[in-house]
Design an enzyme around this catalytic site. Sequence first.
Site, mmCIF file in Angstrom:
data_model
loop_
_atom_site.group_PDB
_atom_site.id
_atom_site.type_symbol
_atom_site.label_atom_id
_atom_site.label_comp_id
_atom_site.label_asym_id
_atom_site.label_seq_id
_atom_site.Cartn_x
_atom_site.Cartn_y
_atom_site.Cartn_z
ATOM 1 N N ARG A 39 0.734 -1.127 0.057
ATOM 2 C CA ARG A 39 0.108 0.010 0.019
ATOM 3 C C ARG A 39 0.784 1.257 -0.042
ATOM 4 O O ARG A 39 0.326 2.406 0.146
ATOM 5 C CB ARG A 39 -0.828 -0.033 1.089
ATOM 6 C CG ARG A 39 -2.000 -1.169 1.014
ATOM 7 C CD ARG A 39 -2.952 -1.139 2.341
ATOM 8 N NE ARG A 39 -3.687 -2.621 2.281
ATOM 9 C CZ ARG A 39 -4.917 -2.643 1.516
ATOM 10 N NH1 ARG A 39 -5.346 -1.575 0.747
ATOM 11 N NH2 ARG A 39 -5.483 -3.774 1.309
ATOM 12 N N GLN A 105 0.480 -9.491 10.151
ATOM 13 C CA GLN A 105 -0.386 -9.438 8.894
ATOM 14 C C GLN A 105 0.198 -10.322 7.650
ATOM 15 O O GLN A 105 -0.531 -10.419 6.762
ATOM 16 C CB GLN A 105 -1.009 -8.004 8.490
ATOM 17 C CG GLN A 105 -1.446 -7.257 9.559
ATOM 18 C CD GLN A 105 -1.748 -5.906 9.249
ATOM 19 O OE1 GLN A 105 -0.826 -5.072 9.468
ATOM 20 N NE2 GLN A 105 -2.769 -5.396 8.537
ATOM 21 N N ILE A 107 2.087 -13.131 5.286
ATOM 22 C CA ILE A 107 2.047 -14.441 5.195
ATOM 23 C C ILE A 107 3.525 -15.063 4.824
ATOM 24 O O ILE A 107 3.546 -16.395 4.441
ATOM 25 C CB ILE A 107 1.153 -14.766 3.943
ATOM 26 C CG1 ILE A 107 1.514 -14.273 2.866
ATOM 27 C CG2 ILE A 107 -0.310 -14.340 4.168
ATOM 28 C CD1 ILE A 107 0.824 -14.446 1.487
ATOM 29 N N ASP A 108 4.665 -14.262 5.161
ATOM 30 C CA ASP A 108 5.880 -14.765 4.442
ATOM 31 C C ASP A 108 6.621 -15.850 5.637
ATOM 32 O O ASP A 108 7.633 -16.625 5.140
ATOM 33 C CB ASP A 108 6.757 -13.389 4.338
ATOM 34 C CG ASP A 108 6.825 -12.752 5.346
ATOM 35 O OD1 ASP A 108 6.998 -12.974 6.566
ATOM 36 O OD2 ASP A 108 6.852 -11.314 4.939
ATOM 37 N N HIS A 123 -3.362 -13.596 8.884
ATOM 38 C CA HIS A 123 -3.697 -13.753 7.409
ATOM 39 C C HIS A 123 -3.112 -14.908 6.642
ATOM 40 O O HIS A 123 -3.200 -15.071 5.573
ATOM 41 C CB HIS A 123 -3.145 -12.446 6.557
ATOM 42 C CG HIS A 123 -3.996 -11.358 6.799
ATOM 43 N ND1 HIS A 123 -3.382 -10.055 6.577
ATOM 44 C CD2 HIS A 123 -4.973 -11.104 7.333
ATOM 45 C CE1 HIS A 123 -4.321 -9.006 7.207
ATOM 46 N NE2 HIS A 123 -5.337 -9.720 7.434
ATOM 47 N N CYS A 134 -12.027 -31.674 -1.238
ATOM 48 C CA CYS A 134 -11.969 -32.680 -0.218
ATOM 49 C C CYS A 134 -11.183 -32.190 1.035
ATOM 50 O O CYS A 134 -10.997 -32.900 1.986
ATOM 51 C CB CYS A 134 -11.352 -33.946 -0.628
ATOM 52 S SG CYS A 134 -9.588 -34.197 -0.998
ATOM 53 N N CYS A 159 -8.490 -36.170 -5.116
ATOM 54 C CA CYS A 159 -9.873 -35.870 -5.984
ATOM 55 C C CYS A 159 -9.886 -35.097 -7.193
ATOM 56 O O CYS A 159 -10.828 -34.943 -7.958
ATOM 57 C CB CYS A 159 -11.047 -35.327 -4.881
ATOM 58 S SG CYS A 159 -10.752 -33.547 -4.488
ATOM 59 N N SER A 196 3.156 -1.398 9.509
ATOM 60 C CA SER A 196 1.784 -1.659 9.121
ATOM 61 C C SER A 196 1.122 -0.242 8.981
ATOM 62 O O SER A 196 1.343 0.795 9.760
ATOM 63 C CB SER A 196 0.985 -2.080 10.267
ATOM 64 O OG SER A 196 -0.499 -2.363 9.827
ATOM 65 N N SER A 197 0.393 -0.142 7.983
ATOM 66 C CA SER A 197 -0.324 1.060 7.614
ATOM 67 C C SER A 197 -1.482 1.276 8.235
ATOM 68 O O SER A 197 -2.153 2.353 8.487
ATOM 69 C CB SER A 197 -0.680 1.252 6.161
ATOM 70 O OG SER A 197 -1.534 0.260 5.681
#
Length: 248
Positions: A39, A105, A107-108, A123, A134, A159, A196-197
């Site tokens: 962002r 926040q 995901i790394d 997150h 499945c 599946c 973080s913004s």
Amino acid sequence: MDFLREIALKTADLIKRSGKTLALTGAGISTESGIPDYRSKGTGLWEKYDPMSKASLSALISDPVEFYNFNLPRWIKYANAEPNTAHRVLAKMEEKNFIRGVITQNIDGLHIKAGSRNVWEVHGHLRTCRCMGCNHKYDFSEAVRQFEDGIVPPKCKTCGGILRPDVVLFEDPMSSDYYRALEALEGCELLIVVGSSLQVYPVADMPYLARQMVIINKEPTTFDSRAAVTAHCKAGEFFEELASILKI
């Protein structure tokens, strides 16, 4: 005394006075590990693309080929990145009982790589993926292997359903870690917000649950006026200074 040392001294004093301190981190803490944020004006990914068309559940369902071609090369880079000074100092601060843990926040997975033990990945993360049919679980490397072999989107071996990473996409419900993080914030006296913004909800409401805040972010946030300490600087520079003051 320069500005960086002054804010680090103020932060160290707040930490020593606090009975319960947690960190909350966003994409800005990982930029020094080579991971661009989302962002920042002019450079953030969601400045260039509509996130709902690229990283939402409906985008995955409606066009899984485009979803994977856009997201997976970037996610592979995330999974291969290494922690930086800020990640490592936060891990050491937990080890020395200066903080209780990290709400992230991101995901790394870099906090876990750095050695942090109490990490709430609100997150999700890129360590595993699952079948949308499945619900069979796989290591994330299975999705990467298939993608690199030209199988797009990656498929479940059981599946044939489409695999999806265990991250929180736009339109997804929040992860169980989010609710555990809310529990962890009960009685929080100091929240150290890093990179973080504070624009993404519901995580952006978390600072209201802490008595005091420190905000370390390269750009101003809407919470700056509420913070006891605010610094617009690189996270690594701040934490290097803080580590020397805390003697860790």
